[in-house]
Write a protein that holds these residues in place. Sequence first.
Motif, PDB file in Angstrom:
ATOM      1  N   GLY A 103       0.795  -1.208   0.000  1.00 39.92           N
ATOM      2  CA  GLY A 103       0.000   0.000   0.000  1.00 39.92           C
ATOM      3  C   GLY A 103       0.829   1.259   0.000  1.00 39.92           C
ATOM      4  O   GLY A 103       1.883   1.350  -0.642  1.00 39.92           O
ATOM      5  N   ARG A 104       0.357   2.242   0.761  1.00 43.86           N
ATOM      6  CA  ARG A 104       0.959   3.569   0.749  1.00 43.86           C
ATOM      7  C   ARG A 104       2.260   3.623   1.538  1.00 43.86           C
ATOM      8  O   ARG A 104       2.904   4.686   1.576  1.00 43.86           O
ATOM      9  CB  ARG A 104      -0.042   4.580   1.296  1.00 43.86           C
ATOM     10  N   SER A 105       2.689   2.501   2.149  1.00 44.45           N
ATOM     11  CA  SER A 105       3.988   2.488   2.832  1.00 44.45           C
ATOM     12  C   SER A 105       5.142   2.542   1.843  1.00 44.45           C
ATOM     13  O   SER A 105       6.246   2.961   2.197  1.00 44.45           O
ATOM     14  CB  SER A 105       4.123   1.229   3.688  1.00 44.45           C
ATOM     15  N   GLY A 106       4.898   2.073   0.624  1.00 41.74           N
ATOM     16  CA  GLY A 106       5.978   1.990  -0.355  1.00 41.74           C
ATOM     17  C   GLY A 106       6.916   0.827  -0.124  1.00 41.74           C
ATOM     18  O   GLY A 106       7.916   0.677  -0.845  1.00 41.74           O
ATOM     19  N   ILE A 107       6.638  -0.027   0.860  1.00 42.71           N
ATOM     20  CA  ILE A 107       7.483  -1.195   1.121  1.00 42.71           C
ATOM     21  C   ILE A 107       7.192  -2.243   0.064  1.00 42.71           C
ATOM     22  O   ILE A 107       6.056  -2.658  -0.136  1.00 42.71           O
ATOM     23  CB  ILE A 107       7.208  -1.755   2.531  1.00 42.71           C
ATOM     24  N   GLU A 108       8.243  -2.687  -0.622  1.00 44.12           N
ATOM     25  CA  GLU A 108       8.090  -3.655  -1.702  1.00 44.12           C
ATOM     26  C   GLU A 108       8.332  -5.065  -1.184  1.00 44.12           C
ATOM     27  O   GLU A 108       9.290  -5.310  -0.445  1.00 44.12           O
ATOM     28  CB  GLU A 108       9.073  -3.337  -2.832  1.00 44.12           C
ATOM     29  N   VAL A 109       7.459  -5.992  -1.571  1.00 43.31           N
ATOM     30  CA  VAL A 109       7.575  -7.378  -1.141  1.00 43.31           C
ATOM     31  C   VAL A 109       7.369  -8.290  -2.345  1.00 43.31           C
ATOM     32  O   VAL A 109       6.855  -7.874  -3.383  1.00 43.31           O
ATOM     33  CB  VAL A 109       6.528  -7.722  -0.054  1.00 43.31           C
ATOM     34  N   ARG A 122       0.139   6.051   8.922  1.00 44.52           N
ATOM     35  CA  ARG A 122       1.066   5.001   8.468  1.00 44.52           C
ATOM     36  C   ARG A 122       0.411   3.632   8.415  1.00 44.52           C
ATOM     37  O   ARG A 122       1.089   2.619   8.313  1.00 44.52           O
ATOM     38  CB  ARG A 122       2.276   4.930   9.392  1.00 44.52           C
ATOM     39  N   CYS A 123      -0.918   3.589   8.481  1.00 51.89           N
ATOM     40  CA  CYS A 123      -1.623   2.328   8.247  1.00 51.89           C
ATOM     41  C   CYS A 123      -1.431   1.947   6.787  1.00 51.89           C
ATOM     42  O   CYS A 123      -1.755   2.736   5.889  1.00 51.89           O
ATOM     43  CB  CYS A 123      -3.099   2.471   8.575  1.00 51.89           C
ATOM     44  N   ALA A 124      -0.904   0.754   6.545  1.00 54.51           N
ATOM     45  CA  ALA A 124      -0.502   0.393   5.187  1.00 54.51           C
ATOM     46  C   ALA A 124      -1.213  -0.829   4.627  1.00 54.51           C
ATOM     47  O   ALA A 124      -1.226  -1.029   3.412  1.00 54.51           O
ATOM     48  CB  ALA A 124       1.013   0.135   5.151  1.00 54.51           C
ATOM     49  N   VAL A 153     -13.624  -6.456   1.993  1.00 54.71           N
ATOM     50  CA  VAL A 153     -12.512  -5.596   2.403  1.00 54.71           C
ATOM     51  C   VAL A 153     -11.735  -5.062   1.203  1.00 54.71           C
ATOM     52  O   VAL A 153     -10.998  -4.071   1.331  1.00 54.71           O
ATOM     53  CB  VAL A 153     -11.541  -6.324   3.357  1.00 54.71           C
ATOM     54  N   LEU A 154     -11.882  -5.686   0.057  1.00 54.72           N
ATOM     55  CA  LEU A 154     -11.064  -5.290  -1.091  1.00 54.72           C
ATOM     56  C   LEU A 154     -11.357  -3.867  -1.567  1.00 54.72           C
ATOM     57  O   LEU A 154     -10.416  -3.114  -1.861  1.00 54.72           O
ATOM     58  CB  LEU A 154     -11.234  -6.298  -2.227  1.00 54.72           C
ATOM     59  N   PRO A 155     -12.619  -3.424  -1.645  1.00 50.19           N
ATOM     60  CA  PRO A 155     -12.851  -2.023  -2.006  1.00 50.19           C
ATOM     61  C   PRO A 155     -12.284  -1.039  -0.979  1.00 50.19           C
ATOM     62  O   PRO A 155     -11.877   0.066  -1.331  1.00 50.19           O
ATOM     63  CB  PRO A 155     -14.384  -1.930  -2.078  1.00 50.19           C
ATOM     64  N   VAL A 156     -12.268  -1.429   0.277  1.00 50.14           N
ATOM     65  CA  VAL A 156     -11.673  -0.572   1.306  1.00 50.14           C
ATOM     66  C   VAL A 156     -10.185  -0.400   1.049  1.00 50.14           C
ATOM     67  O   VAL A 156      -9.632   0.701   1.162  1.00 50.14           O
ATOM     68  CB  VAL A 156     -11.912  -1.162   2.715  1.00 50.14           C
ATOM     69  N   ALA A 157      -9.521  -1.493   0.695  1.00 51.55           N
ATOM     70  CA  ALA A 157      -8.092  -1.416   0.394  1.00 51.55           C
ATOM     71  C   ALA A 157      -7.827  -0.490  -0.788  1.00 51.55           C
ATOM     72  O   ALA A 157      -6.894   0.323  -0.769  1.00 51.55           O
ATOM     73  CB  ALA A 157      -7.547  -2.813   0.114  1.00 51.55           C
ATOM     74  N   ALA A 158      -8.643  -0.596  -1.821  1.00 50.74           N
ATOM     75  CA  ALA A 158      -8.470   0.278  -2.976  1.00 50.74           C
ATOM     76  C   ALA A 158      -8.734   1.737  -2.612  1.00 50.74           C
ATOM     77  O   ALA A 158      -8.009   2.637  -3.055  1.00 50.74           O
ATOM     78  CB  ALA A 158      -9.409  -0.170  -4.100  1.00 50.74           C
ATOM     79  N   LYS A 159      -9.731   1.985  -1.790  1.00 52.88           N
ATOM     80  CA  LYS A 159     -10.077   3.350  -1.382  1.00 52.88           C
ATOM     81  C   LYS A 159      -8.926   4.036  -0.660  1.00 52.88           C
ATOM     82  O   LYS A 159      -8.642   5.222  -0.892  1.00 52.88           O
ATOM     83  CB  LYS A 159     -11.307   3.297  -0.479  1.00 52.88           C
ATOM     84  N   HIS A 160      -8.241   3.293   0.213  1.00 53.33           N
ATOM     85  CA  HIS A 160      -7.200   3.891   1.056  1.00 53.33           C
ATOM     86  C   HIS A 160      -5.784   3.543   0.593  1.00 53.33           C
ATOM     87  O   HIS A 160      -4.823   3.878   1.290  1.00 53.33           O
ATOM     88  CB  HIS A 160      -7.378   3.432   2.502  1.00 53.33           C
ATOM     89  N   ASP A 161      -5.644   2.887  -0.552  1.00 53.53           N
ATOM     90  CA  ASP A 161      -4.332   2.467  -1.054  1.00 53.53           C
ATOM     91  C   ASP A 161      -3.616   1.598  -0.019  1.00 53.53           C
ATOM     92  O   ASP A 161      -2.483   1.863   0.387  1.00 53.53           O
ATOM     93  CB  ASP A 161      -3.467   3.677  -1.419  1.00 53.53           C
ATOM     94  N   LEU A 162      -4.303   0.538   0.407  1.00 57.63           N
ATOM     95  CA  LEU A 162      -3.733  -0.415   1.342  1.00 57.63           C
ATOM     96  C   LEU A 162      -3.243  -1.660   0.603  1.00 57.63           C
ATOM     97  O   LEU A 162      -3.858  -2.093  -0.378  1.00 57.63           O
ATOM     98  CB  LEU A 162      -4.782  -0.860   2.366  1.00 57.63           C
TER      99      LEU A 162
END
Length: 328
Positions: free
Chosen positions: A7-13, A181-183, A198-207
């Motif tokens: 998400g918005r943390s920018g941490i790549e996995v 910093r919720c990611a 939960v998937l639309p919530v993730a898209a809404k907040h870039d999680l």
Amino acid sequence: MDTRFLGRSGIEVSALGMGCWAIGGPFWAGEQPLGWGEVDDDESIRAVHRALDLGVSFFDTANVYGAGHSEKILARALAGRRDEVVLATKFGGTFDERTRQVGPDDGSPENLRRSVRDSLRRLGTNRIDLLQLHINGLPIPQALDLIPALEDLVEQGLIRAYGWSTDFPERADAFAAAGRRCATIQADLSVLRGSFAVLPVAAKHDLGVIIRGPLAMGLLGGRYTSTSAALPHDDVRGLSPEWMTYFTDGRPTPEFLARIDGIRDVLTSDGRTLAQGALAWLWAYDERAVPIPGCRTVAQVEENAGALAHGPLTPAQLADVERLMGRA
């Protein structure tokens, strides 16, 4: 295809993670087993090493898995290689490391701070890349009370980002809206059933979306049939708690075996195993998805990591699965 961002943390996995519940070994709530039976710690360490060699860089555990044992095994496995991985753990459960008995959940800021200190010690590291709240149904006001402490832990450099393992979209929405910093959100989802809301919530907040249970607690591994022997009582699936819908009295629930039979041909197309097809469905269904199938042997790691070479299902294959599952 090979990587995702949390998400918005920018941490790549890596697009595939390794779930570390099973390598924790046995632990209990009274007589109820919460682990996956006895484990071979040396094989668990070999499995982690093999995952690293195959490009898996994301490892997800929790302080309560094995009453701290999973974190300790990860520390041994990652010795000298800590900087190669993104390490996620969870807080909220309480337990006795000696007896391996769990206690009541504790979602207080005080327990949060104590849990971070203890997890850092067991993991043998100076930072946790992703810390996740592990109380699925914690009331929203109590969850929001944790955010100042979580933000402070980020400022101290003890954690890099945080999230919530919850299947309730309204909880995830409130937490992400309030926490800078919720990611991530971690949710239970497989091709058979799960927390689609939960998937639309993730898209809404870039999680980022971390998927637990992507292989339906092992049903999508292809080993279990209607004639399988009952699982032992030291396995959480063998003495099934109420939420363990995939297994009943230690055996696969017939309803889910029938669903698997209905989509098996699509999932195993293009040379995939059933497990690889189930992971491919997740990647096709949501581009944010990072499934974390549990592994405790090298063979399991190798099969799951083999899904990366195949990539997601095609749009046509995804449409076929959704039609056959009655979701189209």
